[in-house]
Design a protein around this motif. Structure first.
Motif, short mmCIF file in Angstrom:
data_model
loop_
_atom_site.label_atom_id
_atom_site.label_comp_id
_atom_site.label_asym_id
_atom_site.label_seq_id
_atom_site.Cartn_x
_atom_site.Cartn_y
_atom_site.Cartn_z
N VAL A 302 -7.19 9.22 3.65
CA VAL A 302 -8.20 9.27 4.72
C VAL A 302 -9.51 8.67 4.23
O VAL A 302 -10.15 7.87 4.94
N TRP A 303 -9.92 9.02 3.01
CA TRP A 303 -11.16 8.47 2.45
C TRP A 303 -11.07 6.95 2.33
O TRP A 303 -12.01 6.24 2.69
N LEU A 304 -9.94 6.46 1.84
CA LEU A 304 -9.79 5.01 1.68
C LEU A 304 -9.81 4.30 3.02
O LEU A 304 -10.40 3.21 3.15
N SER A 305 -9.19 4.90 4.03
CA SER A 305 -9.21 4.31 5.38
C SER A 305 -10.62 4.20 5.92
O SER A 305 -11.00 3.20 6.54
N ARG A 306 -11.43 5.24 5.72
CA ARG A 306 -12.80 5.25 6.23
C ARG A 306 -13.71 4.38 5.37
O ARG A 306 -14.67 3.79 5.87
N ARG A 307 -13.40 4.29 4.07
CA ARG A 307 -14.24 3.50 3.16
C ARG A 307 -13.97 2.00 3.32
O ARG A 307 -14.89 1.18 3.18
N THR A 308 -12.73 1.64 3.58
CA THR A 308 -12.35 0.23 3.74
C THR A 308 -11.86 0.01 5.17
O THR A 308 -12.63 -0.32 6.05
N SER A 309 -10.57 0.16 5.38
CA SER A 309 -9.98 0.07 6.71
C SER A 309 -8.60 0.70 6.67
O SER A 309 -8.03 0.92 5.59
N LYS A 310 -8.05 0.98 7.83
CA LYS A 310 -6.71 1.56 7.90
C LYS A 310 -5.68 0.57 7.38
O LYS A 310 -4.68 0.97 6.77
N LYS A 311 -5.92 -0.71 7.60
CA LYS A 311 -5.00 -1.73 7.10
C LYS A 311 -4.99 -1.75 5.57
O LYS A 311 -3.91 -1.79 4.95
N VAL A 312 -6.15 -1.74 4.94
CA VAL A 312 -6.22 -1.77 3.47
C VAL A 312 -5.53 -0.53 2.89
O VAL A 312 -4.77 -0.62 1.91
N SER A 313 -5.76 0.61 3.49
CA SER A 313 -5.11 1.84 3.04
C SER A 313 -3.60 1.73 3.16
O SER A 313 -2.85 2.08 2.24
N TRP A 314 -3.14 1.22 4.29
CA TRP A 314 -1.70 1.04 4.52
C TRP A 314 -1.08 0.14 3.45
O TRP A 314 -0.04 0.47 2.87
N GLN A 315 -1.71 -0.98 3.19
CA GLN A 315 -1.17 -1.94 2.23
C GLN A 315 -1.15 -1.36 0.81
O GLN A 315 -0.21 -1.59 0.05
N THR A 316 -2.18 -0.61 0.46
CA THR A 316 -2.23 -0.01 -0.88
C THR A 316 -1.10 1.00 -1.07
O THR A 316 -0.40 0.99 -2.09
N GLY A 317 -0.90 1.88 -0.10
CA GLY A 317 0.17 2.87 -0.20
C GLY A 317 1.55 2.24 -0.20
O GLY A 317 2.45 2.68 -0.93
N THR A 318 1.73 1.19 0.60
CA THR A 318 3.02 0.52 0.65
C THR A 318 3.33 -0.16 -0.68
O THR A 318 4.48 -0.13 -1.16
N GLY A 319 2.32 -0.75 -1.30
CA GLY A 319 2.51 -1.35 -2.61
C GLY A 319 2.92 -0.32 -3.65
O GLY A 319 3.80 -0.56 -4.48
N LEU A 320 2.28 0.86 -3.60
CA LEU A 320 2.64 1.93 -4.52
C LEU A 320 4.07 2.39 -4.29
O LEU A 320 4.83 2.65 -5.24
N ALA A 321 4.51 2.48 -3.03
CA ALA A 321 5.88 2.89 -2.72
C ALA A 321 6.89 1.88 -3.26
O ALA A 321 7.94 2.27 -3.79
N ALA A 322 6.59 0.58 -3.14
CA ALA A 322 7.50 -0.44 -3.66
C ALA A 322 7.63 -0.34 -5.18
O ALA A 322 8.73 -0.39 -5.73
N LEU A 323 6.50 -0.20 -5.87
CA LEU A 323 6.53 -0.09 -7.34
C LEU A 323 7.24 1.19 -7.78
O LEU A 323 7.99 1.18 -8.78
N SER A 324 7.04 2.28 -7.06
CA SER A 324 7.69 3.54 -7.42
C SER A 324 9.20 3.44 -7.24
O SER A 324 9.97 4.04 -8.02
N SER A 325 9.64 2.71 -6.23
CA SER A 325 11.08 2.52 -6.01
C SER A 325 11.71 1.81 -7.20
O SER A 325 12.80 2.18 -7.66
N LEU A 326 11.03 0.78 -7.70
CA LEU A 326 11.54 0.06 -8.88
C LEU A 326 11.51 0.95 -10.12
O LEU A 326 12.42 0.91 -10.95
N ALA A 327 10.46 1.76 -10.26
CA ALA A 327 10.37 2.66 -11.41
C ALA A 327 11.51 3.67 -11.40
O ALA A 327 12.08 4.01 -12.45
N PHE A 328 11.87 4.16 -10.21
CA PHE A 328 13.01 5.09 -10.10
C PHE A 328 14.30 4.43 -10.55
O PHE A 328 15.12 5.03 -11.25
N LEU A 329 14.51 3.17 -10.16
CA LEU A 329 15.72 2.45 -10.54
C LEU A 329 15.81 2.29 -12.06
O LEU A 329 16.90 2.40 -12.64
N MET A 330 14.68 2.03 -12.69
CA MET A 330 14.69 1.75 -14.13
C MET A 330 14.64 3.00 -15.00
O MET A 330 14.80 2.92 -16.22
#
Length: 504
Positions: A302-330
């Motif tokens: 919520v802080w990141l959305s208000r500090r930047t934008s909802k789009k920036v927050s969305w993209q940041t979280g999605t990037g973290l989810a992608a990297l975490s998926s790869l970390a789980f595989l490895m």
């Protein structure tokens, strides 16, 4: 200050959020445990579990827009949406208990029962969830207040997830243990989940009643009730605008991809702990901890959305989810703590989709009114839910087929190839879907500045009035921009004027 943009009282935020706690007692129970219950307790073959998820999700998805039309055309002394929240909880709790019941039929009857009970639950859930989600558009028009409201809502939602992920299996195990006389066996198999489902459903009813009693709907002056238009013209008018709303379509496709990725990961968690880690006791503590990690991360998103934008927050979280998926595989199979840590990071990243999606949708209600001259609150939320449910249904069918394809056999020791395939299902394919979502949402144009301008223009219109003629490019920071041509922003009022008036 424009109407509907005053700060939202804390009491209202908490009252609204408690409703989602009730909804997530249901949703997380079905997401985390229904597939496992059907395969390992009821004895339904995995392929048929997948078919059941697909059929139920498609039927539910088709019902969501219809529920939106019904809600938008409702007018009572309690408001437009609150009656559904108030009276839908009791049947919803009863149907949930039925879903977690093993009736002892033959395989054909059992398959039919599993599919029909799942369909019934989704139908009643829609009656409560669509009006509840639409209510957020009636509480405030301020984009930052909506982010704050969604933050409270998602925190309570994850508290609901924590509660049910611990309470449902623990209570079910305790009841089954007592029913079998403390000696194990199958004497109490299934009874624990049925009673636990009834307990969870009853708790949700109290939360829905509390939400409906605290939250009051704000009738915006600019809103022309959909009930003033004929049903056919109301629905046709809405459908004409749907495909032309570029930002809405980007969000709907993105959330569909996210739902498929999440289903492949979260519905497999019980299987991962039972068959790969070999420790269901760990699952009883890890799964509530995952939901707790999500809840703790909500204020940051919520802080990141208000500090930047909802789009920036969305993209940041999605990037973290992608990297975490790869970390789980490895993560090495002999070091489950690393895999568990990767899953926790995945939950944190995916939290942004819940926060962002439900905060973006009310903004898009305003955007569509600004551009097309009609305010479709519940219909937009219904179509959004349709996108989610169809994606979840496809994911359920895909999951059932893939589990069979990798050789999964319920209640048996899995081969090394099957366990490896299970990890791939939970990592590589979802990672690809997250990356596709990153690319799609890169063109989402609706930021805070544009939304403030939209609300100001809407506030200047007379109630039910015609949108003004589109401003010239010199006075319109959006018109003629790359974002406009690539995202469907368009010019306000053009399509509306071509149809000759506002509806809804």
């Amino acid at each position: 200050m424009a109407y509907g943009q005053a700060p939202v009282a804390l009491k209202t935020k908490l009252g609204y959020a408690i409703g989602d706690l009730g909804l997530n007692l249901h949703w997380q129970a079905m997401t985390l445990f229904l597939a496992y219950f059907q395969t390992d307790v009821q004895g339904v073959p995995p392929v048929w579990v997948g078919v059941g998820f697909l059929v139920a999700a498609i039927a539910d998805g088709l019902a969501n827009p219809l529920m939106g039309v019904w809600a938008d055309r409702t007018s009572t002394r309690l408001g437009r949406y609150r009656p559904f929240i108030l009276w839908g909880g009791v049947p919803l709790g009863a149907v949930m208990a039925a879903c977690f019941t093993a009736p002892g039929f033959g395989q054909g009857g059992l398959i039919a029962y599993a599919i029909l009970s799942h369909m019934a639950w989704r139908g009643v859930y829609t009656i409560v969830s669509i009006p509840y989600a639409s209510l957020s558009a009636r509480i405030t028009q301020d984009a930052e207040e909506r982010s704050s409201l969604t933050g409270y809502r998602m925190t309570c939602a994850f508290i609901g997830g924590i509660t049910v992920s611990f309470l449902l299996p623990a209570l079910a195990a305790r009841i089954d243990h007592m029913a079998s006389g403390g000696h194990g066996g199958t004497a109490g198999a299934g009874l624990g989940y049925s009673i636990s489902g009834l307990v969870v459903g009853s708790l949700s009813v109290a939360l829905f009643w509390l939400c409906a009693s605290v939250v009051k709907e704000q009738p915006y002056p600019a809103l022309t009730p959909a009930s003033r238009a004929a049903l056919d013209s109301d629905v046709v008018g809405f459908l004409r605008t749907l495909g032309r709303s570029g930002p809405l379509m980007r969000l709907l496709v993105s959330i569909g991809l996210i739902q498929v990725a999440g289903a492949l990961q979260f519905r497999n968690l019980v299987y991962f702990f039972k068959y790969d880690v070999g420790d269901m006791d760990l699952a009883a503590y890890a799964m509530p901890a995952f939901s707790a990690a999500s809840a703790v991360s909500v204020p940051f998103w919520v802080w990141l959305s208000r500090r930047t934008s909802k789009k920036v927050s969305w993209q940041t979280g999605t990037g973290l989810a992608a990297l975490s998926s790869l970390a789980f595989l490895m993560a090495p199979s002999d070091r489950p703590a690393l895999a568990v840590a990767a899953i926790a990071a995945l939950f944190v990243g995916c939290t942004v989709h819940a926060v962002g999606f439900w905060a973006m949708l009310p903004d898009l209600v305003d955007y569509n009114e600004w551009r097309f001259g009609r305010r479709d609150e519940a219909k937009i939320f219904g179509v959004a839910s349709l996108a989610q449910k169809v994606a979840l249904g496809l994911a359920g069918a895909l999951l059932g087929w893939l589990l069979s394809a990798i050789g999964f056999v319920p209640n048996a020791t899995q081969s090394a190839e099957t366990l490896s395939g299970l990890r791939l299902l939970m990592s590589l394919l979802p990672c690809g879907l997250f990356i596709a979502t990153l690319a799609l949402m890169a063109g989402y144009p609706l930021d805070g500045a544009l939304h403030r301008r939209i609300v100001e223009e809407l506030d200047g219109r007379p109630a039910g009035g015609t949108p003004p003629t589109a401003p010239s490019p010199a006075n319109n920071p959006v018109a003629g921009s790359p974002a406009q041509s690539g995202s469907g922003l368009g010019r306000p009022g053009v399509e509306h004027q071509a149809r000759g008036g506002a509806v809804g």
